[in-house]
Enzyme design. Structure first.
Site, PDB file in Angstrom:
ATOM      1  N   GLY A 210       0.820  -1.208   0.000  1.00  0.00           N
ATOM      2  CA  GLY A 210       0.000   0.000   0.000  1.00  0.00           C
ATOM      3  C   GLY A 210       0.854   1.258   0.000  1.00  0.00           C
ATOM      4  O   GLY A 210       2.046   1.229  -0.347  1.00  0.00           O
ATOM      5  N   SER A 231      -2.870   8.467  -9.393  1.00  0.00           N
ATOM      6  CA  SER A 231      -3.754   9.630  -9.288  1.00  0.00           C
ATOM      7  C   SER A 231      -2.949  10.892  -8.974  1.00  0.00           C
ATOM      8  O   SER A 231      -1.846  10.829  -8.412  1.00  0.00           O
ATOM      9  CB  SER A 231      -4.766   9.386  -8.176  1.00  0.00           C
ATOM     10  N   GLU A 252       3.376  10.625 -13.545  1.00  0.00           N
ATOM     11  CA  GLU A 252       2.404  10.462 -14.632  1.00  0.00           C
ATOM     12  C   GLU A 252       1.045  10.302 -13.981  1.00  0.00           C
ATOM     13  O   GLU A 252       0.755   9.267 -13.373  1.00  0.00           O
ATOM     14  CB  GLU A 252       2.746   9.212 -15.458  1.00  0.00           C
ATOM     15  N   LEU A 253       0.191  11.328 -14.086  1.00  0.00           N
ATOM     16  CA  LEU A 253      -0.990  11.383 -13.230  1.00  0.00           C
ATOM     17  C   LEU A 253      -2.290  11.334 -14.041  1.00  0.00           C
ATOM     18  O   LEU A 253      -2.324  10.768 -15.113  1.00  0.00           O
ATOM     19  CB  LEU A 253      -0.886  12.628 -12.348  1.00  0.00           C
ATOM     20  N   GLY A 254      -3.338  11.900 -13.503  1.00  0.00           N
ATOM     21  CA  GLY A 254      -4.664  11.756 -14.110  1.00  0.00           C
ATOM     22  C   GLY A 254      -4.870  12.639 -15.324  1.00  0.00           C
ATOM     23  O   GLY A 254      -3.958  13.328 -15.789  1.00  0.00           O
ATOM     24  N   CYS A 286      -6.050   6.857 -17.850  1.00  0.00           N
ATOM     25  CA  CYS A 286      -5.702   8.266 -17.652  1.00  0.00           C
ATOM     26  C   CYS A 286      -6.021   9.094 -18.895  1.00  0.00           C
ATOM     27  O   CYS A 286      -6.346  10.262 -18.793  1.00  0.00           O
ATOM     28  CB  CYS A 286      -4.230   8.390 -17.302  1.00  0.00           C
ATOM     29  N   GLU A 380     -11.930  13.980 -12.851  1.00  0.00           N
ATOM     30  CA  GLU A 380     -11.630  12.793 -13.650  1.00  0.00           C
ATOM     31  C   GLU A 380     -12.578  11.702 -13.147  1.00  0.00           C
ATOM     32  O   GLU A 380     -12.547  11.354 -11.962  1.00  0.00           O
ATOM     33  CB  GLU A 380     -10.176  12.385 -13.414  1.00  0.00           C
TER      34      GLU A 380
HETATM   35  P1  NAD Z   1      -3.537   5.755  -6.886  1.00  0.00           P
HETATM   36  O1  NAD Z   1      -2.807   7.033  -6.958  1.00  0.00           O
HETATM   37  O2  NAD Z   1      -4.476   5.545  -5.785  1.00  0.00           O
HETATM   38  O3  NAD Z   1      -2.524   4.515  -6.838  1.00  0.00           O
HETATM   39  C1  NAD Z   1      -1.438   4.394  -7.728  1.00  0.00           C
HETATM   40  C2  NAD Z   1      -0.290   3.717  -7.019  1.00  0.00           C
HETATM   41  O4  NAD Z   1       0.205   4.570  -5.995  1.00  0.00           O
HETATM   42  C3  NAD Z   1      -0.680   2.416  -6.321  1.00  0.00           C
HETATM   43  O5  NAD Z   1       0.386   1.505  -6.426  1.00  0.00           O
HETATM   44  C4  NAD Z   1      -0.882   2.858  -4.884  1.00  0.00           C
HETATM   45  O6  NAD Z   1      -0.734   1.813  -3.961  1.00  0.00           O
HETATM   46  C5  NAD Z   1       0.207   3.909  -4.733  1.00  0.00           C
HETATM   47  N1  NAD Z   1      -0.032   4.923  -3.730  1.00  0.00           N
HETATM   48  C6  NAD Z   1      -1.205   5.462  -3.344  1.00  0.00           C
HETATM   49  N2  NAD Z   1      -0.995   6.405  -2.401  1.00  0.00           N
HETATM   50  C7  NAD Z   1       0.332   6.479  -2.205  1.00  0.00           C
HETATM   51  C8  NAD Z   1       1.169   7.275  -1.356  1.00  0.00           C
HETATM   52  N3  NAD Z   1       0.655   8.183  -0.526  1.00  0.00           N
HETATM   53  N4  NAD Z   1       2.492   7.083  -1.409  1.00  0.00           N
HETATM   54  C9  NAD Z   1       3.031   6.184  -2.266  1.00  0.00           C
HETATM   55  N5  NAD Z   1       2.301   5.387  -3.074  1.00  0.00           N
HETATM   56  C10 NAD Z   1       0.961   5.538  -3.054  1.00  0.00           C
HETATM   57  O7  NAD Z   1      -4.218   5.634  -8.296  1.00  0.00           O
HETATM   58  P2  NAD Z   1      -5.374   4.657  -8.749  1.00  0.00           P
HETATM   59  O8  NAD Z   1      -6.683   5.251  -8.360  1.00  0.00           O
HETATM   60  O9  NAD Z   1      -5.117   3.276  -8.330  1.00  0.00           O
HETATM   61  O10 NAD Z   1      -5.146   4.759 -10.335  1.00  0.00           O
HETATM   62  C11 NAD Z   1      -5.867   5.574 -11.107  1.00  0.00           C
HETATM   63  C12 NAD Z   1      -5.191   6.916 -11.345  1.00  0.00           C
HETATM   64  O11 NAD Z   1      -3.982   6.768 -12.069  1.00  0.00           O
HETATM   65  C13 NAD Z   1      -6.051   7.821 -12.197  1.00  0.00           C
HETATM   66  O12 NAD Z   1      -6.035   9.123 -11.696  1.00  0.00           O
HETATM   67  C14 NAD Z   1      -5.373   7.767 -13.538  1.00  0.00           C
HETATM   68  O13 NAD Z   1      -5.640   8.843 -14.372  1.00  0.00           O
HETATM   69  C15 NAD Z   1      -3.947   7.648 -13.170  1.00  0.00           C
HETATM   70  N6  NAD Z   1      -3.159   7.084 -14.280  1.00  0.00           N
HETATM   71  C16 NAD Z   1      -2.228   7.865 -14.924  1.00  0.00           C
HETATM   72  C17 NAD Z   1      -1.520   7.382 -16.004  1.00  0.00           C
HETATM   73  C18 NAD Z   1      -0.505   8.219 -16.746  1.00  0.00           C
HETATM   74  O14 NAD Z   1       0.374   7.673 -17.406  1.00  0.00           O
HETATM   75  N7  NAD Z   1      -0.572   9.545 -16.692  1.00  0.00           N
HETATM   76  C19 NAD Z   1      -1.739   6.083 -16.419  1.00  0.00           C
HETATM   77  C20 NAD Z   1      -2.702   5.319 -15.754  1.00  0.00           C
HETATM   78  C21 NAD Z   1      -3.372   5.831 -14.666  1.00  0.00           C
END
Ligand code: NAD
Length: 485
Positions: A210, A231, A252-254, A286, A380
């Site tokens: 996590g 995200s 690389e985010l949302g 994303c 998003e």
């Molecule tokens: P999330 O941010 O909740 O999780 C992503 C990863 O980060 C997971 O492995 C999670 O365990 C980890 N994580 C979460 N909180 C953390 C913290 N405080 N410290 C370190 N690690 C942490 O994202 P999600 O909801 O699972 O995925 C969807 C998001 O990802 C959407 O916003 C989507 O747009 C984005 N996304 C971006 C791209 C891109 O290339 N720009 C590609 C795919 C998805």
């Protein structure tokens, strides 16, 4: 012979071998059936700390190894993705709720990214610099050291391998933290491929875990570069932690991506493009099309065409049925996105199609008359929801597409001249003319701007070398230089 045997990872993590996880076993749930698909290990912060230490130790020898040796391992990895396509695709389908085409895309990209990365060890990694001093002056790139990769659940294989493969190829060790909901397709499959490909032990670690483990692999002193995909909310936290510890961080985010339909565009083709951009992988991408911005001359006809399409797309278990959409990853995500749809309809948006669900299967949804004050406009959604807007001038289309903090992808359908004017004006990392918003290729520098990321790029030799190496300025004189004292 099968590559993936669930027995080997039951209650375990991968650190070059399979070892018991600090936080014990973790059930992985298949979203389509909501039953346990497999049991992995849940890594602890201690696991993370020992992984980065081992990685730092193993990296030295790897960085000094011959380029052709590293290249051969990456090529073997590429071959193995292809050889085990049928088996590994099934894991992606079942673990992520993907249709076969999405699983096939992930497998194809994984193989191609490994082949492209196989060229990196022998790529030019420096330059000779003219100097006014009496020495030779060079700039050369060297491995960063240990790279941490944190990946999300939606395209877990591509979003992990796109950093793992080039980082390894360039002489780094890698610690990968996949999302704990997709640890096989986003982690253990990669571990098994590199094990079989002959990657030396200790160079690659997979720690399903996590946010605590994500934080540990971000701040560990042994880690030089952090590659985070996820995200914007979590990305900000990782960015803050990394900056405090003076690490380079790629975010690389949302996204809130617009598809603009220009006057004169073919309505049937435009509706098909919009449906694909909005509904592929249940909108959990994303780059998913968040806003469809349609010229007033086509608006009514387009809305009917997209609504019809949405109402007829089959939704179900992609492992057992021919469907266009599978399940949402879990109940939390489903309730969040359904809440956005409901609150927008309550605030006055028109529900043209969908808006309902059974279990984790959400019907493709089309909303019209969405206004700026609604969550469906600002957020998003990360679900299969199209929001359709009407515009009359090019300037209006540009304003609507730009009215977001995000800046990942824009698609424009129709006249290329008009489309180029829009491409020049929108703040977006990716622009596709006569294609929808979702697209990636192994050799393109992928990345977004604004709340979609910090402008870093993955893909292609130039971006990958920039992302996963450090620059060294090296000067050489034939004799010790004279100094005034
Ligand atoms: P999330 O941010 O909740 O999780 C992503 C990863 O980060 C997971 O492995 C999670 O365990 C980890 N994580 C979460 N909180 C953390 C913290 N405080 N410290 C370190 N690690 C942490 O994202 P999600 O909801 O699972 O995925 C969807 C998001 O990802 C959407 O916003 C989507 O747009 C984005 N996304 C971006 C791209 C891109 O290339 N720009 C590609 C795919 C998805």
């Amino acid at each position: 012979m099968n590559l993936l045997d669930p027995e080997i990872w039951a209650g375990k993590i991968f650190n070059g071998g399979w070892v018991p996880a600090g936080q014990g076993p973790l059930d992985v749930i298949e979203p389509a059936t909501r039953k346990v698909l497999t049991v992995v290990g849940l890594a602890s912060v201690d696991d993370a700390n020992s992984a980065v230490r081992e990685a730092a130790h193993a990296q030295k020898e790897w960085a000094a190894s011959k380029p052709e040796y590293r290249a051969a391992i990456l090529r073997r990895a590429g071959d193995l993705w292809n050889a085990h396509e049928a088996e590994l695709s099934q894991w992606i389908i079942r673990e992520t709720g993907a249709i076969a085409a999405k699983a096939g895309l992930e497998m194809h990209m994984a193989a191609e990214i490994c082949f492209a990365s196989a060229a990196l060890p022998e790529h030019v990694i420096g330059s000779v610099l003219p100097s006014n001093n009496d020495h030779w002056s060079f700039s050369r790139r060297r491995p960063a050291g240990v790279v941490s990769v944190i990946a999300p659940f939606n395209f877990p294989l591509i979003l992990s391998i796109r950093s793992v493969a080039p980082a390894l190829a360039l002489g780094n060790a890698v610690v990968l933290k996949p999302d704990p909901r997709t640890p096989v397709s986003g982690g253990f499959a990669i571990a098994r491929i590199f094990e079989e490909a002959g990657l030396p032990q200790g160079l690659f670690h997979v720690l399903p875990g996590g946010a605590d483990v994500g934080a540990a692999v971000t701040i560990a002193p042994e880690v030089s570069v952090v590659s985070f995909t996820g995200s914007t909310e979590a990305g900000r936290k990782v960015g803050e932690m990394a900056s405090r510890h003076l690490k380079r961080v790629h975010l690389e985010l949302g996204g809130k991506n617009s598809l603009i339909v220009l006057p004169g565009a073919d309505i049937a083709k435009a509706a098909s493009a919009a449906a694909f951009g909005c509904f592929l992988h249940q909108g959990q991408i994303c780059m998913a099309t968040g806003r469809v911005i349609v010229h007033e001359s086509l608006y009514d006809e387009f809305l009917t065409a997209l609504g019809d399409k949405a109402s007829h797309l089959p939704v179900g278990n992609p492992a057992t049925e021919q469907v266009a959409l599978g399940p949402i990853i879990d109940e939390k995500q489903l309730l969040r996105m359904d809440g956005i749809v409901k609150s927008s309809v309550e605030a006055g948006a028109t529900l043209v199609a969908g808006g309902s669900y059974d279990e984790l299967f959400y019907r493709p949804t089309v909303l019209a008359n969405v206004t700026e004050d609604m969550q469906a406009y600002t957020e998003e959604i990360f679900g299969p929801v199209a929001t359709v807007f009407r515009y009359s001038t090019n300037a209006e289309a540009i304003a609507l597409a730009s009215d977001t903090d995000y800046g990942l992808s824009v698609g424009i359908l129709g006249d290329v001249g008009l489309a180029m004017q829009i491409a020049d004006a929108v703040p977006s990392g990716l622009v596709h003319i006569n294609e929808q918003t979702v697209g990636d290729e192994p050799n393109i520098p992928f990345g977004g701007v604004g709340a979609s990321g910090n402008g870093s790029r993955f893909g292609g030799a130039e971006a990958n070398i920039e992302a996963f190496t450090e620059t060294q300025w090296l000067t050489v004189r034939s004799e010790i230089a004279p100094y005034p004292f």
